[in-house]
Design an enzyme around this catalytic site. Structure first.
Site, short mmCIF file in Angstrom:
data_model
loop_
_atom_site.label_atom_id
_atom_site.label_comp_id
_atom_site.label_asym_id
_atom_site.label_seq_id
_atom_site.Cartn_x
_atom_site.Cartn_y
_atom_site.Cartn_z
N ASP A 70 0.33 4.97 -1.66
CA ASP A 70 1.12 3.75 -1.88
C ASP A 70 0.95 3.38 -3.36
OD1 ASP A 70 2.41 1.34 -1.44
OD2 ASP A 70 0.66 0.36 -0.54
N GLU A 94 3.99 3.76 -8.25
CA GLU A 94 5.10 3.67 -9.25
C GLU A 94 4.58 3.83 -10.67
OE1 GLU A 94 4.39 1.33 -6.89
OE2 GLU A 94 5.78 2.20 -5.47
N ASP A 141 8.43 -2.52 1.03
CA ASP A 141 8.17 -3.82 1.66
C ASP A 141 9.45 -4.55 2.02
OD1 ASP A 141 5.62 -3.06 1.18
OD2 ASP A 141 5.27 -4.46 -0.46
C1 NOJ Z 1 2.13 -2.29 -0.41
C2 NOJ Z 1 2.79 -1.42 0.60
O1 NOJ Z 1 4.16 -1.36 0.38
C3 NOJ Z 1 2.47 -1.92 1.98
O2 NOJ Z 1 3.08 -1.11 2.92
C4 NOJ Z 1 0.97 -1.95 2.17
O3 NOJ Z 1 0.66 -2.46 3.43
C5 NOJ Z 1 0.33 -2.81 1.10
N1 NOJ Z 1 0.70 -2.31 -0.19
C6 NOJ Z 1 -1.20 -2.81 1.22
O4 NOJ Z 1 -1.70 -1.57 1.06
#
Ligand code: NOJ
Length: 972
Positions: A536, A539, A612
């Site tokens: 995750d 970017e 998200d």
């Molecule tokens: C951002 C991610 O997009 C999300 O899916 C994740 O739960 C959080 N970071 C925490 O790791």
């Protein structure tokens, strides 16, 4: 209908509480980005000048060098604005007709970044042999293609490249004269841009004026050449201006698709021209856009600079291999043409023109360049249960137990960042996870896996061996000074980032995932081969960085600035992690690594998800479009957080979201740490049972999904396919992005993404019968396309089988997909209007790479009418017929139908054959040359009828045929 539902999006946004809205001030608009502003201003000047506008770039005919052996031509391009600057042009024709156009500054003050393609491409493309370039007085030309109907022509003055087919322009570069490659210059030696001109004033007196002679093209000011501020950040821009503006026109294509990732329609809305749908260009700049908007050209987490331009006649594609921030304006000057304008911050021009002419050809051409989705582990197509966070080993155990008690299938449990002590990835917080290996083993005992998060930011503390080793090895990204370690802020507090562009980081990173002790430092001995990985924040997301990411002047390996490689960065982390998971064991097994950030080529590495999203109906709907768009750009293994990451979806929404999820290549439920628990077993009835059935439907269809993944891995054809891909000539389908097909299976789905709906309208694109998957109702399409209305109560997801398809499914409910390995199959034959059908099934062990040595089963099922009143259903070996197409990139020369895997499943039988749409009640159903079988016939509408109504159904019970052997069943 290309316009976007801007109003809907906006009103939905306004309805959200304040906390749930993107902080748009955190991200630049084009007008806040110097080079985008310059690019758009250039376009505006051209627009104003109209026909008097002329590109200053031209080919120097005396410099042309034709390399006949390699279908390549080189030449010098010059700009009349800066006669002393030289640009090297090169055009190469690949053996599949793809044309690569390269332009780079020659002998400049600095070097432009030219490695984007090398990260994206699978290998150096093979050049065509023997295509002859011919240099004429005004242009260079080459003619090629099977029918000799493709032509690429380079006009000298102005410099312009055209790809034509059958005399019609397909793709034109610099047709509007917006090409501008800002050359390197030095800040101190200001170049003379001024010229003294004399003019007469009103009184007729001669006056001397100073005029910037390049202003007509470049504008009058040096807008943000050497420094740029955004909010509290300053980008130092030590290299000065180096942007690349390029217009790419599709004079005969009125629809464009691709350039993920954006939350928008599949058929891309306009951003310029008359009444544009958006006012900003589409932006490609990988960014952690918190609470993104469901309709916007804003950047999101990944960037693939790939576009399809489509018309009823032809489809062409384009891959613009650039790794820096890029903005793309789109306008539709007429119904049949598209203007695009690509404005990139740095890098060479390296554009691949994919000549098509069908969508299938474009997918194949792009797949040859950047590869296809590696065939994933079979279990990864099952259901993934995630949340931020399952808080302890016991929590995981309880969740697993509850799934089992409720008879709900699930394959994977996920752990988000809270498993790690102080967010030091790999290091379990033993207070809550005292026994990670035992916990994982218990999960694995039911055939399941775990996925655990490993983010790219390393906590800067000497008691974190992963950081300390990286620091000692000097493989961390450096700050703008080029010395020391770049430091930023993320979940871990003060952090640094591994520079995955540095080859010294590769083996080291791979060694961290070893599950046994290693001599050279830390390895993850508290893990097992049943743990796979989630990457995750790659970017990279940096909480205190400009636009929540890394400053552009940070320094990577080779001295390149982050600005040059930003969009590629996340892919390297993902790739190196997947390599690590692949080789951590003695027998390499297919890794599963999910990424948030991606670039062209990421498809070779693993799956992505759309980040998200919000728990809103708009987000549910746009997630489908985003997954389709990813498939257009090759990134087919995609999905969205089921349920929405933010918010607490009401049960109705959650049910609908699961219906979307089971028809996504990647199917995972996930939720933010502040949300209420929402595992499906927590729901009240009837929702709980509805979701159980939905999960079971996904599992029953796993053979269809796996077969679609196999096809994608070989051909690049998307796993979920929009209408224009299936029916390229049907203009009515060009904008459809809320219903889609699953692979070549013939399954057509239209998930319901609106509240309170109990029916759905489906577009049937052809004169064919489409059967409701559940009720067997036969609908009729029409040659002009037809809309039908179907029931879609909460428990119903509209799913159809296209007449002419044969579907293999496994219908026995199990707790996880590996437990289905030896389960029997049901074969559903959906007869076409012509009384025929076909389908495929691909199987292998789903875990190792033994399929690359031919350990696989690939079958074809065919229904035909050899004589009147006889329908013959047969199964034959496809792998033996097409050994070269059975496995991605592996030319099996022979295939042994009795390979070890086939033997392992040799007793797996077909337990039921269902035939939809037979005309008559049969008098006999036999295995060819064998005994009469048990069957049951329910009369109904026949496929060859023109009527609608419930189709006739023949159920052949236990036909006593095996999935791995050849057989035929005769219905007479
Ligand atoms: C951002 C991610 O997009 C999300 O899916 C994740 O739960 C959080 N970071 C925490 O790791």
């Amino acid at each position: 209908m290309r316009s976007v539902v801007l109003f809907g999006a906006l009103s939905a946004l306004l309805a959200l509480p304040d906390a749930l809205a993107v902080k748009s001030q955190d991200f630049k608009t084009c007008s806040q980005s110097g080079f985008c502003r310059r690019g758009r201003a250039l376009a505006a000047r051209a627009q104003e000048a109209q026909s008097s506008w002329n590109s200053p770039y031209s080919v120097d005919p005396s410099s042309i060098l034709i390399l006949p052996e390699d279908s390549t031509v080189k030449a010098v391009v010059k700009s009349s604005l800066y006669p002393e600057i030289k640009f090297g042009l090169e055009l190469r024709i690949h053996d599949d007709g793809v044309v690569r156009v390269l332009l780079d500054e020659v002998d400049g003050l600095r070097k432009r970044y030219d490695e984007a393609a090398s990260w994206a491409l699978v290998s150096e493309p093979k050049l065509s042999k023997g295509i002859r370039w011919a240099a004429g007085k005004k242009e260079l030309r080459a003619v090629f293609g099977e029918k000799n109907d493709i032509e690429v022509a380079v006009n000298y003055d102005p410099f312009r490249v055209r790809l034509r087919r059958g005399g019609e322009d397909q793709i034109v570069l610099n047709g509007r004269g917006l090409l501008h490659m800002e050359h390197f210059r030095s800040q101190t030696l200001k170049e003379t841009t001024e010229e003294v001109v004399s003019e007469e004033n009103a009184e007729g007196q001669e006056v001397l004026q100073i005029e910037n002679v390049r202003a007509w093209f470049e504008g009058d000011s040096e807008d943000a050449y050497w420094e740029e501020k955004f909010s509290s950040w300053t980008d130092s821009k030590p290299k000065g201006p180096e942007s690349l503006s390029l217009d790419i026109t599709f004079p005969n294509h009125g629809t464009v698709y691709g350039i993920p990732q954006h939350a928008t329609n599949l058929s891309l809305p306009s951003t310029t021209g008359e009444s544009p749908s958006y006012t900003d260009p589409f932006r490609l700049y990988n960014a952690d856009v918190f609470e993104y908007i469901a309709s916007s050209p804003m950047s999101l987490y990944g960037s693939i600079p790939v576009m399809h331009a489509h018309s009823a006649e032809t489809t062409v594609g384009l891959f613009n291999a650039i790794g820096s921030e890029t903005w793309i304006d789109i306008a539709y000057p007429t119904k049949r043409s598209t203007h695009t304008h690509w404005i990139s911050e740095s890098g060479i021009m390296d554009v691949f023109l994919l000549p098509g002419p069908t969508p299938e050809d474009v997918f194949a051409q792009y797949a040859r360049l950047t590869g296809t989705t590696a065939l994933p582990a079979h279990w990864s197509l099952g259901y993934h249960q995630c949340r931020w966070n399952y808080v302890s080993s016991d929590d995981v155990r309880t969740v697993q137990k509850r799934f089992d008690e409720e008879d709900m299938p699930v394959d994977v449990f996920w752990l988000d960042i809270e498993y790690a002590q102080d967010h030091k990835y790999f290091i379990w917080d033993h207070k809550t996870f005292p026994d990670p290996v035992e916990m994982t083993n218990e999960v694995a005992a039911a055939g399941r896996k775990m996925v655990v998060i490993v983010d790219p930011h390393l906590k800067r503390t000497s008691d974190y061996p992963v950081y300390q080793e990286a620091s000692d090895l000097d493989i961390l990204v450096k700050p703008k000074s080029g010395e020391g370690e770049y430091e930023g802020w993320c979940w871990t507090g003060s952090s640094s980032w591994i520079d995955h562009f540095n080859p010294a980081s590769w083996d080291w990173w791979i060694s961290k995932f070893k599950t046994t002790k290693i001599d050279t430092g830390f390895s993850w001995i508290e893990s097992t081969e049943d743990i796979h990985i989630w990457n995750d924040m790659n970017e990279p997301s940096i909480f205190n960085g400009p636009e929540i990411t890394m400053p552009k002047d940070s320094i990577h390996y080779g001295g390149w600035e982050h600005r040059d490689v930003h969009n590629i960065n996340g892919m390297l982390f993902h790739n190196n992690t997947a390599q690590a998971v692949r080789v951590r064991s003695d027998i390499s097994k297919r890794p599963f690594v999910l990424t948030r950030s991606f670039y062209a080529g990421s498809q070779r590495v693993g799956a992505m998800w759309t980040g998200d999203n919000l728990g809103t109906w708009d987000h549910m709907a746009v997630g489908i479009k985003m997954v389709l768009a990813n498939g257009i750009a090759g990134m087919a293994f995609a999905g969205s957080d089921v349920g929405g990451f933010f918010g607490n979806p009401e049960p109705e929404m959650l049910v609908r979201w699961y219906q979307v999820g089971i028809f996504s290549p990647f199917f995972r439920a996930h939720a933010h740490i502040d949300t209420k628990r929402r595992e499906p077993f927590l729901l009240d009835e009837p929702y709980k049972s509805i979701i159980r059935d939905i999960l079971r439907l996904r599992y029953s269809m796993l053979p269809i999904w796996y077969t679609a993944f196999k096809e994608n891995s070989v051909t690049g054809m998307p796993i979920v396919r929009p209408h224009y891909v299936m029916f390229p000539q049907d203009t009515a389908g060009f904008d459809i992005d809320d219903q889609f097909f699953v692979g070549s299976s013939g399954i057509l789905v239209k998930p319901v993404t609106e509240k309170g709906k109990n029916e759905a309208t489906i577009y049937l694109p052809e004169d064919q019968v489409y059967y409701d998957y559940f009720t067997q109702y036969a609908y009729r399409g029409s040659i002009k396309g037809k809309y039908v209305i179907v029931a879609a109560e909460l428990h119903q997801v509209p799913v159809f089988i296209r007449g002419g398809s044969i579907l293999p499914t496994r219908e026995r409910p199990r707790r996880s997909s590996p437990l289905m390995r030896l389960d029997p199959f049901t074969i559903r034959v959906a007869l076409s209007k012509a009384g025929t059908a076909r389908g495929e099934l691909y199987l292998d062990d789903g875990v190792t790479y033994l399929h690359q040595q031919g350990e696989l089963v690939w079958r074809e099922f065919v229904a035909e009418q050899p004589q009147k009143k006889i329908t013959r259903i047969s199964s034959r070996d496809l792998a033996a017929q097409n050994p070269g197409k059975a496995v991605d990139g592996v030319a099996l020369t022979t295939y042994d139908p009795k390979n070890a895997f086939a033997k392992e499943i040799e007793e797996v039988r077909v337990e039921k054959i269902v035939i939809l749409g037979l005309v008559w009640k049969p008098s006999s159903v036999k295995v060819e040359g064998g005994a009469e079988l048990k069957w049951e016939f329910v009369p109904g509408v026949a496929a060859i009828d023109t009527k609608e109504g419930t189709a006739s159904v023949l159920i052949i019970k236990d036909p006593k045929v095996l999935i791995t052997s050849d057989w035929a069943i005769v219905v007479s």
